[in-house]
Design a protein around this motif. Structure first.
Motif, PDB file in Angstrom:
ATOM      1  N   ASN A   3     -58.404  29.967  13.238  1.00 61.34           N
ATOM      2  CA  ASN A   3     -58.180  30.065  14.679  1.00 61.34           C
ATOM      3  C   ASN A   3     -59.431  30.595  15.382  1.00 61.34           C
ATOM      4  O   ASN A   3     -59.818  30.092  16.442  1.00 61.34           O
ATOM      5  CB  ASN A   3     -56.965  30.951  14.964  1.00 61.34           C
ATOM      6  CG  ASN A   3     -56.482  30.818  16.394  1.00 61.34           C
ATOM      7  OD1 ASN A   3     -56.792  29.854  17.078  1.00 61.34           O
ATOM      8  ND2 ASN A   3     -55.725  31.786  16.828  1.00 61.34           N
ATOM      9  N   ALA A   4     -60.069  31.592  14.805  1.00 57.61           N
ATOM     10  CA  ALA A   4     -61.299  32.139  15.394  1.00 57.61           C
ATOM     11  C   ALA A   4     -62.403  31.086  15.403  1.00 57.61           C
ATOM     12  O   ALA A   4     -63.136  30.953  16.395  1.00 57.61           O
ATOM     13  CB  ALA A   4     -61.738  33.378  14.627  1.00 57.61           C
ATOM     14  N   GLU A   6     -62.022  27.849  15.511  1.00 61.83           N
ATOM     15  CA  GLU A   6     -61.679  26.855  16.525  1.00 61.83           C
ATOM     16  C   GLU A   6     -62.067  27.334  17.919  1.00 61.83           C
ATOM     17  O   GLU A   6     -62.651  26.576  18.714  1.00 61.83           O
ATOM     18  CB  GLU A   6     -60.177  26.565  16.475  1.00 61.83           C
ATOM     19  CG  GLU A   6     -59.717  25.890  15.220  1.00 61.83           C
ATOM     20  CD  GLU A   6     -58.203  25.876  15.060  1.00 61.83           C
ATOM     21  OE1 GLU A   6     -57.718  25.130  14.202  1.00 61.83           O
ATOM     22  OE2 GLU A   6     -57.501  26.610  15.794  1.00 61.83           O
ATOM     23  N   ILE A   7     -61.769  28.581  18.214  1.00 67.24           N
ATOM     24  CA  ILE A   7     -62.081  29.139  19.539  1.00 67.24           C
ATOM     25  C   ILE A   7     -63.581  29.251  19.746  1.00 67.24           C
ATOM     26  O   ILE A   7     -64.114  28.823  20.777  1.00 67.24           O
ATOM     27  CB  ILE A   7     -61.377  30.496  19.729  1.00 67.24           C
ATOM     28  CG1 ILE A   7     -59.857  30.292  19.802  1.00 67.24           C
ATOM     29  CG2 ILE A   7     -61.898  31.228  20.968  1.00 67.24           C
ATOM     30  CD1 ILE A   7     -59.051  31.561  19.691  1.00 67.24           C
ATOM     31  N   TRP A  68     -64.979  23.107  11.068  1.00 67.48           N
ATOM     32  CA  TRP A  68     -63.605  23.073  11.587  1.00 67.48           C
ATOM     33  C   TRP A  68     -62.857  21.873  11.016  1.00 67.48           C
ATOM     34  O   TRP A  68     -61.705  21.995  10.582  1.00 67.48           O
ATOM     35  CB  TRP A  68     -63.650  23.046  13.105  1.00 67.48           C
ATOM     36  CG  TRP A  68     -62.337  22.946  13.825  1.00 67.48           C
ATOM     37  CD1 TRP A  68     -61.078  22.841  13.293  1.00 67.48           C
ATOM     38  CD2 TRP A  68     -62.160  22.936  15.240  1.00 67.48           C
ATOM     39  NE1 TRP A  68     -60.136  22.764  14.304  1.00 67.48           N
ATOM     40  CE2 TRP A  68     -60.778  22.824  15.498  1.00 67.48           C
ATOM     41  CE3 TRP A  68     -63.039  23.004  16.319  1.00 67.48           C
ATOM     42  CZ2 TRP A  68     -60.254  22.772  16.791  1.00 67.48           C
ATOM     43  CZ3 TRP A  68     -62.524  22.960  17.593  1.00 67.48           C
ATOM     44  CH2 TRP A  68     -61.148  22.852  17.828  1.00 67.48           C
ATOM     45  N   GLY A  72     -59.748  22.581   8.668  1.00 66.43           N
ATOM     46  CA  GLY A  72     -58.457  22.264   9.278  1.00 66.43           C
ATOM     47  C   GLY A  72     -57.978  20.858   8.988  1.00 66.43           C
ATOM     48  O   GLY A  72     -57.195  20.300   9.756  1.00 66.43           O
ATOM     49  N   GLN A  75     -54.299  20.018   9.281  1.00 66.74           N
ATOM     50  CA  GLN A  75     -53.586  20.506  10.463  1.00 66.74           C
ATOM     51  C   GLN A  75     -53.527  19.422  11.536  1.00 66.74           C
ATOM     52  O   GLN A  75     -54.327  18.478  11.535  1.00 66.74           O
ATOM     53  CB  GLN A  75     -54.291  21.746  11.009  1.00 66.74           C
ATOM     54  CG  GLN A  75     -54.260  22.903  10.034  1.00 66.74           C
ATOM     55  CD  GLN A  75     -54.577  24.209  10.716  1.00 66.74           C
ATOM     56  OE1 GLN A  75     -55.091  24.239  11.810  1.00 66.74           O
ATOM     57  NE2 GLN A  75     -54.247  25.303  10.042  1.00 66.74           N
ATOM     58  N   LEU A 147     -57.439  22.172  19.957  1.00 70.11           N
ATOM     59  CA  LEU A 147     -57.183  23.621  19.967  1.00 70.11           C
ATOM     60  C   LEU A 147     -55.794  23.916  20.523  1.00 70.11           C
ATOM     61  O   LEU A 147     -55.102  24.821  20.060  1.00 70.11           O
ATOM     62  CB  LEU A 147     -58.248  24.335  20.787  1.00 70.11           C
ATOM     63  CG  LEU A 147     -58.225  25.849  20.824  1.00 70.11           C
ATOM     64  CD1 LEU A 147     -58.400  26.430  19.432  1.00 70.11           C
ATOM     65  CD2 LEU A 147     -59.335  26.352  21.734  1.00 70.11           C
TER      66      LEU A 147
END
Length: 148
Positions: A3-4, A6-7, A68, A72, A75, A147
């Motif tokens: 998540n970090a 991705e951000i 990423w 991911g 996902q 995201l």
């Protein structure tokens, strides 16, 4: 941790898009409104300054997107990230083949040594830059969508 990543990736790519958008639609129109010597000097200086920073930013953004995509892979949104990566690759190819050759010449120009067709060359650079901005905006939009 993903998540970090991705951000951070989305923010870094978004900032790059903002800088390039600003160059296209704010900075260059301001420079174009100045007298020729000031316009050309400003573009040369910008070419030297941003020409040193942007390659690192483009490649760094592409590396983050690749990480990423791998991290991911299983996902939701992985296809969007891969497509964004492909667009960033396209933007790097466009830069190397179309924009960098013009920039490398333009950043060395002075009012004393610039070619007669310097404005036409800068206009060509601008047209290529508009296309590259559209490509990186699309990449950013895909990352933001992935995201979400």
């Amino acid at each position: 941790m993903l998540n970090a990543l991705e951000i951070v990736t989305t923010v870094i790519v978004g900032l790059m898009v903002g800088v390039e958008f600003s160059v296209a639609f704010v900075i260059n129109p301001i420079l174009n409104a100045l007298p020729d010597d000031s316009n050309q000097r400003g573009r040369s200086h910008g070419g030297r300054m941003l020409g040193a920073v942007m390659p690192v930013w483009y490649i760094g953004s592409l590396v983050l997107v690749a990480i990423w995509a791998v991290a991911g892979w299983r996902q939701d949104g992985a296809g969007l990230v891969v497509t964004a990566g492909a667009l960033l690759i396209l933007s790097v190819i466009m830069s190397i083949l179309l924009l960098v050759p013009i920039n490398n010449q333009g950043k060395t120009w002075t009012p004393e040594n610039r070619p007669e067709d310097w404005k036409e060359q800068m206009n060509r650079w601008d047209r290529y830059h508009y296309a590259r901005v559209a490509v990186i905006i699309a990449a950013f939009a895909l990352l933001a969508t992935a995201l979400a």
